[in-house]
Enzyme design. Structure first.
Site, mmCIF file in Angstrom:
data_model
loop_
_atom_site.group_PDB
_atom_site.id
_atom_site.type_symbol
_atom_site.label_atom_id
_atom_site.label_comp_id
_atom_site.label_asym_id
_atom_site.label_seq_id
_atom_site.Cartn_x
_atom_site.Cartn_y
_atom_site.Cartn_z
ATOM 1 N N SER A 1 10.264 -11.531 -1.916
ATOM 2 C CA SER A 1 8.843 -11.378 -2.146
ATOM 3 C C SER A 1 7.991 -12.581 -2.220
ATOM 4 C CB SER A 1 8.897 -10.725 -3.587
ATOM 5 O OG SER A 1 9.761 -9.474 -3.825
ATOM 6 N N ARG B 1 11.096 -14.045 -13.214
ATOM 7 C CA ARG B 1 11.237 -15.146 -12.076
ATOM 8 C C ARG B 1 11.046 -16.528 -12.355
ATOM 9 N NH1 ARG B 1 13.134 -10.936 -10.449
ATOM 10 N NH2 ARG B 1 12.793 -9.995 -8.327
ATOM 11 N N GLU C 1 5.525 -16.316 -5.750
ATOM 12 C CA GLU C 1 7.119 -16.432 -6.172
ATOM 13 C C GLU C 1 7.720 -17.266 -5.428
ATOM 14 O OE1 GLU C 1 10.737 -14.721 -5.713
ATOM 15 O OE2 GLU C 1 10.160 -13.057 -6.202
HETATM 16 N N1 EPU Z 1 5.217 -0.393 -3.069
HETATM 17 C C1 EPU Z 1 4.180 0.116 -2.212
HETATM 18 N N2 EPU Z 1 3.938 -0.582 -1.072
HETATM 19 C C2 EPU Z 1 4.755 -1.858 -0.738
HETATM 20 C C3 EPU Z 1 5.694 -1.991 -1.404
HETATM 21 C C4 EPU Z 1 5.906 -1.404 -3.055
HETATM 22 O O1 EPU Z 1 3.579 0.981 -2.739
HETATM 23 O O2 EPU Z 1 4.300 -2.188 0.570
HETATM 24 C C5 EPU Z 1 5.330 0.380 -4.379
HETATM 25 C C6 EPU Z 1 6.831 1.037 -4.205
HETATM 26 O O3 EPU Z 1 6.651 2.239 -3.808
HETATM 27 C C7 EPU Z 1 7.445 1.073 -5.682
HETATM 28 C C8 EPU Z 1 6.735 -0.176 -6.197
HETATM 29 O O4 EPU Z 1 5.622 -0.568 -5.478
HETATM 30 O O5 EPU Z 1 6.926 2.173 -6.326
HETATM 31 C C9 EPU Z 1 7.825 -1.287 -6.346
HETATM 32 O O6 EPU Z 1 8.391 -1.666 -5.264
HETATM 33 P P1 EPU Z 1 9.783 -2.117 -5.054
HETATM 34 O O7 EPU Z 1 10.710 -1.209 -5.686
HETATM 35 O O8 EPU Z 1 10.079 -2.310 -3.574
HETATM 36 O O9 EPU Z 1 9.889 -3.501 -5.947
HETATM 37 P P2 EPU Z 1 8.839 -4.746 -5.934
HETATM 38 O O10 EPU Z 1 8.458 -4.676 -7.131
HETATM 39 O O11 EPU Z 1 7.868 -4.835 -4.644
HETATM 40 C C10 EPU Z 1 10.713 -6.057 -6.961
HETATM 41 C C11 EPU Z 1 11.196 -7.675 -6.790
HETATM 42 C C12 EPU Z 1 12.218 -7.504 -5.521
HETATM 43 C C13 EPU Z 1 13.374 -6.538 -5.929
HETATM 44 C C14 EPU Z 1 12.808 -5.337 -6.164
HETATM 45 C C15 EPU Z 1 13.718 -4.167 -6.598
HETATM 46 C C16 EPU Z 1 9.423 -9.179 -7.699
HETATM 47 C C17 EPU Z 1 8.465 -9.988 -7.078
HETATM 48 N N3 EPU Z 1 10.140 -8.430 -6.716
HETATM 49 O O12 EPU Z 1 9.874 -5.892 -5.846
HETATM 50 O O13 EPU Z 1 12.624 -8.982 -5.614
HETATM 51 O O14 EPU Z 1 14.247 -6.484 -4.776
HETATM 52 O O15 EPU Z 1 11.637 -5.266 -7.241
HETATM 53 O O16 EPU Z 1 14.134 -4.453 -7.719
HETATM 54 O O17 EPU Z 1 9.556 -8.723 -8.902
HETATM 55 C C18 EPU Z 1 12.520 -11.114 -4.303
HETATM 56 O O18 EPU Z 1 12.281 -11.541 -5.763
HETATM 57 O O19 EPU Z 1 12.624 -11.918 -3.644
HETATM 58 C C19 EPU Z 1 12.742 -9.531 -4.459
HETATM 59 C C20 EPU Z 1 13.063 -9.120 -3.233
#
Ligand code: EPU
Length: 338
Positions: free
Chosen positions: A238, A164, A334
């Site tokens: 995010s 990012r 972010e």
């Molecule tokens: N999780 C939780 N609780 C929550 C949210 C997530 O336990 O409230 C756990 C999920 O169960 C999962 C892990 O955390 O095991 C990762 O969650 P998720 O796959 O939803 O992805 P993220 O790491 O929260 C990142 C990106 C997103 C992107 C998703 C999918 C960043 C900051 N965010 O989110 O990007 O869509 O992966 O690849 O890296 C963005 O940048 O605006 C964005 C939405």
């Protein structure tokens, strides 16, 4: 080019804040850009380049010039037996470009479906989702250097894309206005289905052979089920980055919190799921005035109505403090705070 005064930014920031810019213009040529830069210089005001405002948080009215990118057009600029090079104007919605590529069976950006924002913002953020980043397919970026007012071409390497992050957000912040982006897409897509439940979601279609269209559809379904539509509930995706920690620190956390969710990086460090940290601190679904933590994804802060920027920032601060206190981890925003 028309420079407008006291321009409403409500439709140009996905938090949906009711704020204005002192000046606004939409640029669609290098000449327009030079004129806008000249106006700012002559009047001693700051400028800020905006796409769709999907990753910014304006702290109030913007007391300078918002330069809104209006560069259009998508076309093939080169090819070889394996790849097609697609060039797209920075003002196009990112997802229109994804649809264009998927319609032609080209592989590389199908996992990046439905990400809000413009093509020009994609390399600034190094947008990423479901195991793919634009860094994987970026060939080059055309821009105007706002200092020299000359057109420049930056290779993917020049852009120094990180998680990012890029030179456009760090060392060269405010220096370039991106006019187009060229991607290297594959004629023979190799699908990337390793992230989370993406493979299961694609398989659910019951088909025997999958293609980029099936991946795009699956990513859209997952995103719609987890992330709020900014058209309905203001947000900027995010709000924080997933923090990176050293292996020893991670092992210690893992002993104390066995359920912690983390991914090992090639460097040996660990990336912690910030959503899990925030949820574990009890924030998921919490409302503070008109600001809130989204009830399905704790990494997303939402505007429940007429939230002011300071309400969103206050909630973000409280989350940062509690994650630091519980886990000893500092969260980094972010979202671009302007
Ligand atoms: N999780 C939780 N609780 C929550 C949210 C997530 O336990 O409230 C756990 C999920 O169960 C999962 C892990 O955390 O095991 C990762 O969650 P998720 O796959 O939803 O992805 P993220 O790491 O929260 C990142 C990106 C997103 C992107 C998703 C999918 C960043 C900051 N965010 O989110 O990007 O869509 O992966 O690849 O890296 C963005 O940048 O605006 C964005 C939405």
């Amino acid at each position: 080019m028309n420079i407008q005064r006291d321009y409403p930014l409500k439709e140009l920031n996905t938090f949906g804040f009711n704020i204005d810019a002192k000046y606004y213009c939409r640029v669609a040529s290098t000449g327009d850009i030079c004129q806008a830069v000249g106006f700012c210089r002559d009047n001693g005001i700051n400028s800020f380049v905006l796409g769709e405002g999907s990753n910014v948080l304006f702290t109030g009215d913007f007391n300078g010039m918002i330069i809104h990118t209006g560069f259009e057009g998508i076309g093939m600029v080169a090819d070889n037996p394996r790849e097609i090079f697609l060039k797209a104007g920075s003002g196009i919605k990112w997802d229109i470009l994804v649809e264009y590529a998927v319609n032609r069976g080209l592989g590389g950006i199908e996992n990046l479906s439905l990400i809000p924002g413009t093509v020009g913002a994609a390399p600034v953020q190094n947008i990423g989702a479901y195991g793919v980043e634009i860094a994987d397919v970026l060939h080059s970026v055309e821009a105007v250097d706002l200092l020299s007012q000359k057109e420049v071409v930056l290779s993917a390497k020049d852009c120094e894309l990180g998680y990012r992050n890029s030179i456009f957000k760090s060392g060269m912040k405010g220096r370039f206005l991106i006019t187009s982006v060229t991607l290297r897409l594959s004629r023979y897509p190799e699908l990337k289905l390793g992230y989370g439940n993406l493979f299961e979601e694609v398989k659910n279609t019951g088909k025997s052979g999958f293609g980029v269209r099936d991946v795009r559809d699956a990513v859209c379904r997952i995103r719609r089920s987890k992330l709020p539509d900014p058209g309905v509930l203001g947000n900027a995706g995010s709000f924080f980055k997933n923090p990176e920690v050293l292996p020893g620190f991670y092992e210690d956390l893992k002993n104390r919190f066995p359920g912690i969710i983390a991914f090992r990086l090639p460097s040996g460090n660990y990336k912690l799921a910030a959503g899990w940290l925030i949820e574990t601190c009890g924030w998921k679904g919490i409302k503070l005035g008109n600001a809130g933590v989204y009830h399905k994804q704790a990494l997303v802060i939402v505007n429940h109505g007429n939230a002011r920027p300071d309400e969103i920032l206050e909630l973000a601060d409280r989350i940062e403090v509690s994650v630091k206190k519980t886990f000893g981890v500092s969260l980094e925003k972010e979202v671009n705070v302007i």
